[in-house]
Design an enzyme around this catalytic site. Structure first.
Site: not given
Lengths: 311, 427
Positions: B88, B148, B175, B301
């Site tokens: 992303n 994600d 996700h 993450d």
């Protein structure tokens, strides 16, 4: 008392002190002595990120009656609309010497942040934050209840208060449940299940889905504003169905005890959660709530800005 | 190439021994060994270099928050020797060009293996498949695909993605977040959200997607990975799926092992993260799931954000927290000090298993003669207070700031070269 962020911050003694102070200030105001002097030279900023007529005017009147200097800072027509952050606005107010900031914000917890992030040193009063709390509304409601049901003295022990409507999105309901419990009242929340928060069973109150079954035994019924746009999000089918199941009309009002009062924090949707006849009836104390709001806010500002009775 | 000997270090749960690193591999293991340079490993534990399956490096697009280089440095400080860079970015890593750019930046940094993750759908928009095969065939050799930050919520598209990546042994990392159930969501939906007046993110929004996707993976016979699993119900679903032989793996983040949603009562956006911090029961369930292997791996993450995106009111703040530098200490505190796992299990969950899921061949190898010298030396006897100003990451949004975490990475070896030495970055 340094800040007023949540009704949960107020212990029994704090709450009684505010109500008693409000009573004295109201009496002094009624005697027509004009402005009272205690906050002369102090600056109160009304920092309003949401449209609000009555709360902003109420705080402004309260501060002015105590001789404070008042700066109104509204999100429209200010640098906030140019994208200035809450932090930078706070730093600006700090630099200008604000002694107290009264904040209304659409983000739950914004007053908490303003008070605790180290941006400003003055007191912070929550004038309504998102769907979190509105502690001065709860105080003015308690003041109004006490005047009608307890001759304006002491606490609210044994008073049964029924709060009806959109509890999920209501900062008024959250603050009232906390404060009314502190003062000894019994609270019952009535709403369709869609408009109750998850985990409501852990709150210190009764919960019912049935307004008709909740009227008997209520000493006061407080109707919450229901925004019509909620029905677009499937919280209820339409305004008519909401009104017929959860609206307070004359038929329902007549089933209340003789002494019971009807309250509404405003602004009202006449014909939705409350019928016009009920809003304008003898039972309704809605206009009085507004007047009491000024007295209660005077007391809060007085105590936060170092009034002599403050701890 | 300088050779190193780490003296008197315990390999996982074993007895103290010496490890010699030479020419990029583990050359000797035994007692009384020597080399050009000596590192005192007494009291310390040697683990295979950690592998993170879930890192946000922000480059290209948000180099103010993190770059491939600054994120690689943070990873090395945390004991990692391989990280997977999430897709992303801006532009989104949905073409061979972007994943190759990230891969080359990783090579240039040279501190860890940087394995780009490819987007599942074009622009993460959830409507059309990205060029999955081109990314797999590129120099970056992408094997993990994820949108994600967003859920691949269209069931038909998810099915096709699961099927398509079989052609190159890929895996879709989901996700899991049902979008309609989480519109405007700010924190876990529970008692705390009701009290704070913050819009809730219900556990069911995660569990419903996981349930759907394990059934889809079963139907098409594909490999599925679940990102940042956070609820007790999700653990139950994964446990059930595995008992049925479904090829699913799952990760949990350090912060979901450590925090509960009660910290949100501070309204400090440092604790704002997606999926949100959950309840005590959820924390206990994900710890138990990680211990028994239902949850295969820990993944950070790591989500760096500049301070202006956190130094604000809650609803205006960005979701995410950094995690690379603190991950091993957090796992040590929550899983090892509690007696739930030994060091062998830590090595499995943080190195061996993530390397297998990501198909990273030179990582996650046993500490044995001839293995690539990807190692972390961890001193469990010391503890340190986390100081956000001293982070190696370009961002400071660590939720552990001001807290004391146990243990410290003393050294990290990446392909035989120390990237961290004496607890300091060696690059």
């Amino acid at each position: 008392m340094k800040h007023l962020l949540s009704a949960a911050d107020l212990g029994y003694d704090d709450a009684i002190l505010i109500l008693d102070t409000a009573k004295q200030l109201a009496a002094a105001t009624e005697q027509g002595v004009g402005k009272l002097p205690p906050l002369r030279g102090r600056t109160v900023v009304n920092l309003f990120y949401e449209d609000s007529t009555r709360t902003r005017i109420s705080f402004e009147a309260a501060a002015k009656r105590l001789s404070a200097d008042v700066i109104n800072f509204s999100a429209k027509g200010s640098s906030v609309s140019k994208g200035e952050s809450l932090k930078d606005t706070a730093l600006t107010l700090e630099a200008m010497g604000a002694d107290a900031v009264v904040i209304r914000h659409n983000s739950s917890g914004a007053p908490h942040r303003l008070a605790n992030a180290g941006w400003i040193s003055g007191g912070v009063v929550n004038a309504g934050d998102g769907t979190h709390e509105h502690p001065t509304q709860a105080l003015l409601d308690a003041f109004t209840l006490r005047n009608h049901l307890r001759n304006g003295d002491g606490d609210l022990k044994g008073v049964n208060v029924t709060i009806v409507g959109d509890v999920l999105h209501s900062r008024v309901a959250r603050s009232n449940v906390l404060l009314l419990n502190t003062l000894g009242a019994k609270v019952r929340l009535v709403a369709p299940p869609t408009l109750l928060p998850y985990g409501i069973e852990d709150w210190d109150c009764e919960v019912s889905y049935d307004l008709d079954a909740s009227l008997e035994g209520s000493d006061a019924v407080m109707m919450l504003r229901v925004q019509r746009e909620r029905m677009n999000a499937a919280y209820f089918p339409n305004a008519h169905e909401y009104s017929s199941r959860y609206g307070l009309n004359v038929t329902r009002m007549n089933r209340l005890a003789e002494s019971a009062i009807v309250m509404h924090p405003g602004p009202m949707n006449r014909g939705m959660e409350i019928s016009a006849d009920v809003a304008d009836s003898d039972r309704s104390v809605i206009v009085e709530q507004v007047a009491n709001g000024v007295s209660v806010r005077m007391a809060v500002l007085y105590l936060i800005l170092g009034g002599s009775e403050s701890k | 190439m300088t050779s190193y000997v780490i003296k008197d270090v315990a390999i996982l749960d074993g007895k103290p021994t010496d490890i010699v690193i030479k020419d990029g591999v583990i050359a000797e293991i035994g007692n009384g060994l020597s080399a050009d340079q000596t590192i005192d490993g007494s009291g310390c534990v040697a683990l295979p270099g950690l592998v993170d399956l879930h890192t946000h490096l922000r480059e290209p697009g948000r180099e103010d928050a993190e770059t491939v280089l600054s994120g690689s440095r943070a990873a090395a400080m945390g004991g990692f020797t391989a990280i997977h860079a999430m897709a992303n970015t801006n532009p989104v890593a949905d073409t061979a060009g972007v994943v190759e750019q990230v891969w080359r930046l990783g090579q240039a940094a040279g501190l860890v293996d940087v394995r780009p993750v490819g987007a599942v759908t074009m622009g993460l928009e959830g409507t059309a498949l990205a060029e999955l095969g081109a990314m797999a065939d590129s120099a970056a050799a992408v094997r993990v695909f994820s949108d994600d930050g967003k859920c691949v919520h269209d069931a038909a598209l998810m099915r096709r993605a699961l099927e398509y990546v079989k052609a190159f042994d890929g895996v879709v990392a989901q996700h899991a977040q049902e979008p309609r159930l989480t519109e405007g969501a700010q924190m876990n939906e529970g008692v705390v959200s009701g009290k704070l007046g913050l819009a809730g993110w219900p556990a069911v929004a995660e569990e419903a997607i996981i349930a759907r996707d394990v059934l889809l993976a079963h139907h098409v016979g594909s490999r599925l990975h679940i990102c940042h699993l956070s609820t007790a119900g999700s653990v139950e679903i994964i446990r059930w799926a595995k008992s049925r032989g479904i090829n699913v793996t799952a990760e949990v983040t350090p912060h979901h092992l450590y925090f509960t949603d009660e910290v949100v009562e501070t309204y400090d956006p440092i604790f704002k993260v997606n999926p949100p911090l959950r309840t005590k029961a959820d924390v206990e369930a994900v710890r138990a799931g990680l211990a028994d292997g239902t949850i295969n791996i820990v993944a950070t993450d790591h989500a760096p954000h500049p301070s202006e995106d956190k130094d604000c009111e809650w609803t205006a703040a960005a979701f995410g927290m950094t995690g690379l530098e603190s991950a091993l200490s957090v796992v040590f505190e929550t899983m090892v000090q509690t007696g739930l796992m030994n060091w062998a299990a830590v090595a499995d969950r943080m190195s061996v298993a993530p390397a297998q899921i990501g198909r990273v061949s030179s990582q996650g190898q046993p500490i044995a003669v001839g293995s690539p010298a990807n190692l972390v030396i961890f001193d469990p006897r010391v503890s340190q207070e986390v100081d956000a100003r001293k982070t190696v990451s370009a961002s400071r949004n660590t939720p552990y700031a001001g807290r004391t975490l146990p243990g410290k990475v003393v050294a990290t070896f990446y392909r035989g070269t120390p990237t961290v030495l004496n607890g300091e970055l060696n690059a």
